[in-house]
Design a protein around this motif. Structure first.
Motif, PDB file in Angstrom:
ATOM      1  N   VAL A 133      39.835  37.665  48.196  1.00 55.67           N
ATOM      2  CA  VAL A 133      38.383  38.088  48.493  1.00 55.67           C
ATOM      3  C   VAL A 133      37.908  37.961  49.862  1.00 55.67           C
ATOM      4  O   VAL A 133      37.140  38.908  50.437  1.00 55.67           O
ATOM      5  CB  VAL A 133      37.546  37.337  47.606  1.00 55.67           C
ATOM      6  N   ASP A 136      39.964  40.576  51.702  1.00 53.95           N
ATOM      7  CA  ASP A 136      39.833  41.888  50.891  1.00 53.95           C
ATOM      8  C   ASP A 136      40.984  42.641  50.381  1.00 53.95           C
ATOM      9  O   ASP A 136      41.212  43.720  50.587  1.00 53.95           O
ATOM     10  CB  ASP A 136      38.922  42.992  51.843  1.00 53.95           C
ATOM     11  N   ALA A 138      43.541  43.553  47.732  1.00 54.74           N
ATOM     12  CA  ALA A 138      43.523  43.804  46.194  1.00 54.74           C
ATOM     13  C   ALA A 138      44.704  43.286  45.481  1.00 54.74           C
ATOM     14  O   ALA A 138      44.841  42.813  44.344  1.00 54.74           O
ATOM     15  CB  ALA A 138      43.377  45.501  45.873  1.00 54.74           C
ATOM     16  N   ILE A 141      44.222  39.493  44.589  1.00 54.22           N
ATOM     17  CA  ILE A 141      43.376  39.586  43.610  1.00 54.22           C
ATOM     18  C   ILE A 141      44.307  39.911  42.344  1.00 54.22           C
ATOM     19  O   ILE A 141      44.238  39.129  41.255  1.00 54.22           O
ATOM     20  CB  ILE A 141      42.244  40.700  43.610  1.00 54.22           C
ATOM     21  N   THR A 212      37.106  44.813  47.235  1.00 56.62           N
ATOM     22  CA  THR A 212      36.551  43.489  46.150  1.00 56.62           C
ATOM     23  C   THR A 212      35.149  43.075  46.329  1.00 56.62           C
ATOM     24  O   THR A 212      34.694  42.298  45.679  1.00 56.62           O
ATOM     25  CB  THR A 212      37.369  42.188  47.058  1.00 56.62           C
ATOM     26  N   THR A 253      37.837  40.253  35.864  1.00 56.69           N
ATOM     27  CA  THR A 253      37.331  39.745  36.927  1.00 56.69           C
ATOM     28  C   THR A 253      36.948  38.035  36.718  1.00 56.69           C
ATOM     29  O   THR A 253      35.671  37.929  37.236  1.00 56.69           O
ATOM     30  CB  THR A 253      36.541  40.355  37.925  1.00 56.69           C
ATOM     31  N   PRO A 256      38.815  35.757  40.047  1.00 56.57           N
ATOM     32  CA  PRO A 256      38.204  36.195  41.196  1.00 56.57           C
ATOM     33  C   PRO A 256      36.834  36.072  41.478  1.00 56.57           C
ATOM     34  O   PRO A 256      36.202  35.804  42.596  1.00 56.57           O
ATOM     35  CB  PRO A 256      38.445  37.950  41.095  1.00 56.57           C
TER      36      PRO A 256
END
Length: 315
Positions: A133, A136, A138, A141, A212, A253, A256
């Motif tokens: 996060v 940023d 992905a 994540i 994100t 999510t 995250p």
């Protein structure tokens, strides 16, 4: 097909054999008198169609074989037998629709145990997601979602509710809450440490983060995806198609959101923290609601199929 291996006290062997013989969908029955020593008893082996597994397991437990002996069950990956094919045809319903409730309860019990390993996976997954996060990224994540073990307790809560097993539901809920609490606390400290090393910064958290930013900005799609993932996750467990769980893990999510809440907390960004907490709770609620409804739906479908088979004798 499923393979059952039982240690049966000698005085119950005849009843167990009669039960197996009268259960539609069983075959390959073998009885080895006096073969078992700990506990002592007869060794009874048989194969049973998945569709008939619940009925047979229920009957065996009524004979208290699980208390005085043992019952072990395993999936058969390959069975080259005409009689096995006939047994599967005789059994009511479809194998893919059959839910082995004992197996599901056992699996969710193991997956929802609050242990050091479980907490370690939760903490590591949340720390990986924290890096994702802030950067940023992905890919990080998705990796964190795959590592997170939270679906086990979620499935345990659903199974406990449907099976009216309050202990299973309670222990699963405790594992879920303690796991996320430990992960958020540890990741908050991790974020402070990364900030002290100049690897995290407030500016990174406040940047637009197009890849994100959805994590702390829940919308109706968050709930819709959670519900769909909950249905897919439960179906993957009850049908033994565990490969689908990976897709479920990376579609919601939860981890995250916990990570973003922890990082935001470390910087005093309470707006992002509450947004992330809302996203986390929305996903958890959506998965559990969908899981419970899916299990109830499977119970209803199975009763309907068995009722049709009882009336017509056809699958």
């Amino acid at each position: 097909m499923l393979h059952l291996r039982m240690i049966v006290p000698a005085e119950h062997t005849e009843a167990a054999v009669q039960l197996i013989e009268k259960t539609v969908g069983t075959t390959h029955l073998v009885v080895l008198p006096g073969a078992a020593h700990a506990p002592s008893g007869d060794l009874v082996l048989c194969d049973v169609a998945r569709e008939a597994g619940n009925e047979l397991l229920h009957g065996l437990r009524e004979l208290k074989i699980d208390q005085e002996g043992s019952i072990a069950l395993e999936n058969i990956d390959l069975s080259l037998s005409k009689r096995a094919d006939e047994a599967e045809k005789e059994a009511p319903g479809e194998a893919a629709d059959a839910v082995l409730w004992e197996q599901l309860s056992e699996a969710t019990h193991e997956e929802s145990t609050l242990s050091v390993t479980y907490c370690a996976f939760m903490i590591l997954a949340t720390m990986i997601a924290a890096c994702g996060v802030v950067l940023d990224n992905a890919i990080l994540i998705v990796g964190a979602m795959a590592v997170g073990p939270e679906f086990g307790p979620l499935a345990g809560v659903c199974t406990g509710v449907v099976r009216r097993a309050p202990r299973l539901a309670a222990r699963s809920l405790i594992a879920l809450l303690v796991g996320f609490a430990a992960a958020i606390a540890a990741t908050t400290l991790f974020s402070l440490g990364m900030d002290a090393l100049d690897l995290f910064s407030m500016d990174q958290l406040d940047d637009p983060r197009p890849n994100t930013s959805f994590i702390w900005q829940p919308d109706p799609f968050s709930f819709v995806v959670a519900v769909l993932a909950g249905v897919a996750g439960v179906l993957s467990l009850t049908s033994s198609k565990s490969g689908a769980l990976v897709g479920v893990a990376i579609s919601v999510t939860t981890v995250p959101a916990a990570a973003n809440a922890a990082v935001a907390l470390s910087y005093g960004e309470f707006g992002q923290m509450w947004g992330s907490a809302e996203q986390l709770l929305l996903n958890l609620f959506g998965i559990m609601l969908a899981g419970v409804l899916t299990l109830y739906g499977q119970k209803l479908l199975w009763r309907t199929q068995r009722g049709h088979w009882s009336r017509t004798g056809k699958r």
